[in-house]
Design a protein around this motif. Structure first.
Motif: not given
Length: 207
Positions: A30-32, A53-56, A60-62, A93-94
């Motif tokens: 998710a971080a990647d 973009f990173a947050y969205i 989503r990935a998490m 996520f943050q």
């Protein structure tokens, strides 16, 4: 200020993550995804595009990694998260300024709202010194809220903060996952950092 329990040893971190019905591989993926999405921002995008973009894509990935019969999508107080009902744990996520730094505590890259403050208020009900032995009890319906904190370099940690005045003011627990190299963190105790010599947070180390 609350004392902080730091978890630095990779084997201990993995064990703690598994106790929370998560896994380090999924958190790191998710971080990647977040870091990769941030890198897609163009100079022609709005100035906050990279963080957005990173947050969205991190959120989503998490969710793609963990939503199942045990984890569900959670939107309490308009805070996008995942929730484990049986363990009474919530994960958000943050984007942060720095992660996995023993001498610096992470700060959110954008101001936290009243919903985040109310959501994390339940963290103050837990005793940091009891954390090594607890699975959050569902007796009162209270959730321990953790954040998957990812900085721009890709360093990330899973940590349990107190939110006040739009930021993280202290932490009950910080679980280091990886530095920017992608390798599980093992920090040297004599690491120099002149910029933070005056910073001396209260720390409770697990024995």
């Amino acid at each position: 200020m609350h004392p902080t329990l730091l978890r630095l040893d990779p084997s201990e971190c993995i064990s703690r993550i598994e106790q929370m019905d998560l896994n380090t591989e999924g958190l790191l993926r998710a971080a990647d995804a977040a870091v990769s999405a941030a890198s897609d921002a163009s100079p022609f995008d709005p100035s906050n595009a990279s963080g957005t973009f990173a947050y969205i894509f991190g959120t989503r990935a998490m969710r793609e990694e963990f939503v199942s019969s045990r984890w569900t999508v959670d939107r309490q107080e308009a805070v996008e998260a995942i929730r484990n009902e049986s363990l009474k744990i919530r994960v958000v996520f943050q984007n942060v300024d720095v992660a996995c730094n023993e001498k610096l505590q992470p700060k959110p890259r954008s101001k936290k709202g009243a919903g985040s403050e109310r959501t994390c208020s339940e963290n103050m009900l837990f005793d940091a010194e009891a954390i090594p032995h607890y699975t959050p009890a569902p007796t009162k319906g209270d959730y321990a809220t953790y954040y998957l904190m990812v900085d721009e370099s890709g360093a990330c940690e899973l940590s349990c903060p107190i939110v006040m005045n739009g930021t993280f003011t202290s932490f009950l627990e910080r679980i280091f996952l990886t530095d920017s190299s992608g390798i599980p963190v093992t920090l040297s105790q004599d690491e120099d950092n002149d910029a933070v010599e005056s910073f001396d947070p209260p720390v409770v180390r697990k024995k």
